[in-house]
Design an enzyme around this catalytic site. Sequence first.
Site, mmCIF file in Angstrom:
data_model
loop_
_atom_site.group_PDB
_atom_site.id
_atom_site.type_symbol
_atom_site.label_atom_id
_atom_site.label_comp_id
_atom_site.label_asym_id
_atom_site.label_seq_id
_atom_site.Cartn_x
_atom_site.Cartn_y
_atom_site.Cartn_z
ATOM 1 N N LYS A 52 0.836 -1.204 0.000
ATOM 2 C CA LYS A 52 0.000 0.000 0.000
ATOM 3 C C LYS A 52 0.870 1.253 0.000
ATOM 4 O O LYS A 52 0.601 2.237 -0.682
ATOM 5 C CB LYS A 52 -0.950 -0.015 1.207
ATOM 6 C CG LYS A 52 -2.084 -1.006 1.007
ATOM 7 C CD LYS A 52 -2.866 -1.321 2.256
ATOM 8 C CE LYS A 52 -3.837 -2.467 1.967
ATOM 9 N NZ LYS A 52 -4.568 -2.951 3.127
ATOM 10 N N GLN A 96 -4.967 -1.908 9.251
ATOM 11 C CA GLN A 96 -4.762 -3.234 8.659
ATOM 12 C C GLN A 96 -5.337 -4.327 9.564
ATOM 13 O O GLN A 96 -4.968 -4.409 10.733
ATOM 14 C CB GLN A 96 -3.260 -3.454 8.417
ATOM 15 C CG GLN A 96 -2.949 -4.700 7.627
ATOM 16 C CD GLN A 96 -3.472 -4.660 6.191
ATOM 17 O OE1 GLN A 96 -3.339 -3.663 5.494
ATOM 18 N NE2 GLN A 96 -4.097 -5.732 5.748
ATOM 19 N N ASP A 119 -11.585 2.248 3.290
ATOM 20 C CA ASP A 119 -11.873 0.818 3.129
ATOM 21 C C ASP A 119 -13.379 0.591 2.958
ATOM 22 O O ASP A 119 -13.810 -0.488 2.565
ATOM 23 C CB ASP A 119 -11.432 0.044 4.391
ATOM 24 C CG ASP A 119 -10.072 -0.610 4.210
ATOM 25 O OD1 ASP A 119 -9.680 -0.846 3.053
ATOM 26 O OD2 ASP A 119 -9.418 -0.893 5.235
#
Length: 283
Positions: A52, A96, A119
Site C-alpha cells: 500500500k 490493517q 476501506d
Amino acid sequence: MAIIIDGKKVSADVKEQVRIETENLVRQGVQPGLAVIIVGNDPASRVYVNNKKKACEAVGFLSREYALPETTTQEELLELVRRLNGDKSINGILCQLPLPKGLDEKQVIEEISPMKDVDAFHAVNVGKIMIGEYDFLPCTPAGVMEMLNSYDIPVEGKSCVVIGRSNIVGKPMAMLLLHKNGTVTITHSRTKNLKEITSAADILVAAIGKAKFVTADMVKEGAVVIDVGMNRDENGKLCGDVDFESVKEKCSAITPVPGGVGPMTIAMLMKNTLKACKLQNNL
Ligand code: NAP
C-alpha cells in the site's frame, strides 16, 4: 479458451489515472494523504502494508505508516484514530486487519470518520452502499466491478452468483452486482445444492477462502468466473478459490490468482483516497 482478465493491467490503468489527477491536485496545493495503521508483527499484514505504501508513493500521495507494538491497548489505538480524524493532511485512514487478539476491530472501524474510511467498512458507508448512494466502495468488490467494466462484460440481466457472504467481500459484491441490474444469488457454507446454483451463473464470483474449491463441473459453459480467493495450495503456492486449469477450459473469461483481483484492491484504495481528498477539499 477463455479470456484471462488481466488485473495487473487494469490496476495499472486505474493507478495511472489516479497519478495524473494527483499531479493536478498537487499543482493546486493539495496532496492526498493516506495513513495506514498496523499493529503487531503479522507477516502477511506487513506485506500488504508495504504494498500500500509503495502504491501511495507511485501515485504521488503522502503516505504515513503507524506501526504499533503488539502490546498496544484499545484506548491507545482509538486515540490514534481520533488524532488522524482531525489531521487535515490525512484524507484516508486504514487499519490493517486482522488486529492482534484482545483488540476490538469493530470498535476501531467505527471510530474512523466515515469521510476518511477509504476501506468503506464503517456502518455509515455500508449503509450508503445498500441504498446506492455511496462515496466509497469497499476496495475488493469495487475492483471486481472495474475489471468487468474494463473488459466490457455486461452485468444487466445476467444471473450472478456470489459464493461467500463476508462483510468485506461477499455482501458488498452482491450489492454492486445488484446495482448494475444483475440478478444476484448469494451462497454460503449452509447453502444446499451449491453446484446446481453455481452451474446456472452467467457471472460467478468466488470469495470463499478455500483453495481450488470451484471445479469445472460447478461452472456453466461460457460463464465469467471471478476468483477473489487468496490461498496457498499443497505446495505453498499462491492460488485462488477456483481450480483455474480446469475451469479456464469451460468459461469465457476468468481472473487468475495471482494477477487478477489482488492488484485491483490496492488500485481501488488509491481511487478511494483520491476521492476522499477531493470531497474533503470541496473539489
Ligand atoms: P471469510 O470472511 O472467511 O468468508 C468466507 C465465506 O465463504 C463465508 O461467507 C463462508 O460461509 C463461505 N464458505 C466457506 N466455506 C464454504 C463452502 N463450503 N461452500 C460455500 N460457501 C462457503 O472470507 P473473506 O474475507 O470474504 O475472503 C474470502 C477469500 O478472499 C479469502 O481467500 C481471502 O484471502 C480473499 N480475499 C482477497 C482479497 C483480494 O484483494 N484479492 C481481499 C479480501 C479477501 P459462512 O458465512 O456460512 O461461513
